[in-house]
Design a protein around this motif. Structure first.
Motif, PDB file in Angstrom:
ATOM      1  N   PRO A   1      37.496  42.652  35.969  1.00 41.07           N
ATOM      2  CA  PRO A   1      37.487  43.164  34.587  1.00 41.07           C
ATOM      3  C   PRO A   1      36.113  43.652  34.139  1.00 41.07           C
ATOM      4  O   PRO A   1      35.999  44.684  33.463  1.00 41.07           O
ATOM      5  CB  PRO A   1      37.965  41.963  33.764  1.00 41.07           C
ATOM      6  N   ARG A   2      35.083  42.949  34.525  1.00 42.40           N
ATOM      7  CA  ARG A   2      33.739  43.372  34.104  1.00 42.40           C
ATOM      8  C   ARG A   2      33.313  44.640  34.842  1.00 42.40           C
ATOM      9  O   ARG A   2      32.676  45.512  34.265  1.00 42.40           O
ATOM     10  CB  ARG A   2      32.749  42.240  34.345  1.00 42.40           C
ATOM     11  N   LEU A   3      33.677  44.751  36.103  1.00 41.33           N
ATOM     12  CA  LEU A   3      33.361  45.980  36.848  1.00 41.33           C
ATOM     13  C   LEU A   3      34.065  47.182  36.234  1.00 41.33           C
ATOM     14  O   LEU A   3      33.493  48.265  36.128  1.00 41.33           O
ATOM     15  CB  LEU A   3      33.772  45.823  38.308  1.00 41.33           C
ATOM     16  N   VAL A   4      35.327  46.989  35.820  1.00 39.35           N
ATOM     17  CA  VAL A   4      36.064  48.094  35.203  1.00 39.35           C
ATOM     18  C   VAL A   4      35.398  48.504  33.899  1.00 39.35           C
ATOM     19  O   VAL A   4      35.279  49.700  33.591  1.00 39.35           O
ATOM     20  CB  VAL A   4      37.537  47.701  34.979  1.00 39.35           C
ATOM     21  N   ALA A   5      34.931  47.522  33.123  1.00 38.45           N
ATOM     22  CA  ALA A   5      34.218  47.850  31.885  1.00 38.45           C
ATOM     23  C   ALA A   5      32.956  48.651  32.186  1.00 38.45           C
ATOM     24  O   ALA A   5      32.649  49.631  31.500  1.00 38.45           O
ATOM     25  CB  ALA A   5      33.880  46.570  31.126  1.00 38.45           C
ATOM     26  N   LEU A   6      32.236  48.261  33.219  1.00 39.80           N
ATOM     27  CA  LEU A   6      31.048  49.011  33.620  1.00 39.80           C
ATOM     28  C   LEU A   6      31.404  50.385  34.156  1.00 39.80           C
ATOM     29  O   LEU A   6      30.620  51.331  34.067  1.00 39.80           O
ATOM     30  CB  LEU A   6      30.280  48.232  34.699  1.00 39.80           C
ATOM     31  N   GLY A   7      32.625  50.517  34.707  1.00 46.62           N
ATOM     32  CA  GLY A   7      33.041  51.761  35.326  1.00 46.62           C
ATOM     33  C   GLY A   7      33.156  52.924  34.374  1.00 46.62           C
ATOM     34  O   GLY A   7      33.221  54.086  34.804  1.00 46.62           O
ATOM     35  N   ARG A   8      33.155  52.668  33.080  1.00 47.05           N
ATOM     36  CA  ARG A   8      33.200  53.766  32.112  1.00 47.05           C
ATOM     37  C   ARG A   8      31.963  54.643  32.209  1.00 47.05           C
ATOM     38  O   ARG A   8      32.015  55.833  31.893  1.00 47.05           O
ATOM     39  CB  ARG A   8      33.360  53.211  30.695  1.00 47.05           C
ATOM     40  N   THR A   9      30.851  54.048  32.642  1.00 46.43           N
ATOM     41  CA  THR A   9      29.605  54.816  32.743  1.00 46.43           C
ATOM     42  C   THR A   9      28.969  54.724  34.121  1.00 46.43           C
ATOM     43  O   THR A   9      27.969  55.398  34.378  1.00 46.43           O
ATOM     44  CB  THR A   9      28.578  54.321  31.695  1.00 46.43           C
TER      45      THR A   9
ATOM     46  N   CYS B   1      44.632  40.397  36.381  1.00 46.15           N
ATOM     47  CA  CYS B   1      43.918  41.669  36.379  1.00 46.15           C
ATOM     48  C   CYS B   1      44.805  42.853  35.995  1.00 46.15           C
ATOM     49  O   CYS B   1      44.407  44.004  36.181  1.00 46.15           O
ATOM     50  CB  CYS B   1      43.308  41.935  37.762  1.00 46.15           C
ATOM     51  N   THR B   2      45.993  42.577  35.462  1.00 44.14           N
ATOM     52  CA  THR B   2      46.919  43.667  35.146  1.00 44.14           C
ATOM     53  C   THR B   2      46.305  44.671  34.180  1.00 44.14           C
ATOM     54  O   THR B   2      46.363  45.889  34.395  1.00 44.14           O
ATOM     55  CB  THR B   2      48.224  43.103  34.560  1.00 44.14           C
ATOM     56  N   ASP B   3      45.714  44.179  33.099  1.00 46.97           N
ATOM     57  CA  ASP B   3      45.106  45.076  32.115  1.00 46.97           C
ATOM     58  C   ASP B   3      43.915  45.817  32.715  1.00 46.97           C
ATOM     59  O   ASP B   3      43.725  47.020  32.466  1.00 46.97           O
ATOM     60  CB  ASP B   3      44.665  44.302  30.879  1.00 46.97           C
ATOM     61  N   ALA B   4      43.113  45.113  33.508  1.00 51.64           N
ATOM     62  CA  ALA B   4      41.958  45.753  34.135  1.00 51.64           C
ATOM     63  C   ALA B   4      42.405  46.845  35.100  1.00 51.64           C
ATOM     64  O   ALA B   4      41.790  47.920  35.167  1.00 51.64           O
ATOM     65  CB  ALA B   4      41.107  44.716  34.863  1.00 51.64           C
TER      66      ALA B   4
END
Length: 242
Positions: A56-64, A92-95
């Motif tokens: 989840p944190r990697l996906v959040a970082l993946g925006r930039t 991790c479904t939402d991520a």
């Protein structure tokens, strides 16, 4: 809140992961990213429970961050490994849904290494079998059994030809039969989605290859026909954790 000292990584615990995530979030740096790959996706393919705890944190970082997006995609491609983290994967479904959107946006920019990102997108969508085997259709082979007579059929889709055959390890591919590509307007479901994405992004070779993959093959032994992708999927689509 995750107790990282209780999450396994290649060295036994994942105590370093939060600090590495903090570091790449604040300042980036090749050394920190290399450390995360070593902890979360060893050799670019082996995942562990910490991989899904960090997703989840990697996906959040993946925006930039393209690096975070690539690591998150590679983690999803390892979802069918025997990683012992099915409970974390289910969380991790939402991520995964957010990751699908980010990867789709990245593909629209036609990045270098398009196929790798395309396969990451397939994994994020749960298409693990295609994520594992889909190539660029220059030298692709699919081995499956005829659903009518059970003979093993080799399907080739590449520069050397697009055919079904009986493979003889001494004589090569024998009794070749030309494949019948699916008309794009007849594609449905996963095949249509994959094809439309490739067309949208100007990936002509990939799009053309997909019409053959989701087209029909003739069995050289009994002359019956079958949909290649359907038979391959039936034989190769397990559930995560199997």
């Amino acid at each position: 809140m995750i107790d990282w000292t209780q999450v396994l990584d290649p060295r036994g615990t994942a105590g370093r992961v939060p600090a590495l995530l903090d570091q790449v979030e604040r300042v980036g740096g090749a050394e920190a990213w290399d450390g995360l790959w070593d902890e979360l996706c060893l050799d670019g393919e082996t995942v562990v429970p910490a991989s899904f705890a960090a997703l989840p944190r990697l996906v959040a970082l993946g925006r930039t961050s393209p690096q975070a997006l690539s690591l998150a995609g590679s983690i999803m491609r390892g979802a069918l490994q025997d990683h012992g983290a099915d409970d974390l994967l289910l969380k991790c479904t939402d991520a995964a849904a957010r990751l699908r959107k980010l990867l789709d946006q990245r593909l629209e920019s036609r990045p270098a290494g398009y196929l790798h990102a395309f396969r990451d997108l397939l994994a994020a969508d749960g298409q693990y079998h295609w994520s594992a085997v889909l190539g660029d259709f220059t030298d692709d082979f699919y081995h499956l059994r005829c659903p009518h007579c059970d003979v093993e059929v080799t399907v080739a889709i590449g520069d050397y030809g697009r055919y079904s055959a009986i493979r003889d390890w001494h004589a090569g591919d024998t009794e070749r039969r030309d494949l019948r590509p699916a008309p794009p307007e007849d594609l449905v479901g996963t095949g249509r989605w994959m094809y439309d994405t490739a067309v949208r992004d100007g990936q002509d070779r990939l799009a053309t290859g997909l019409t053959y993959l989701f087209g029909r093959a003739e069995c050289p032994r009994c002359a019956s026909t079958f949909v290649i992708a359907a038979e391959y999927t039936a034989a190769n689509l397990p559930s995560p954790g199997e």
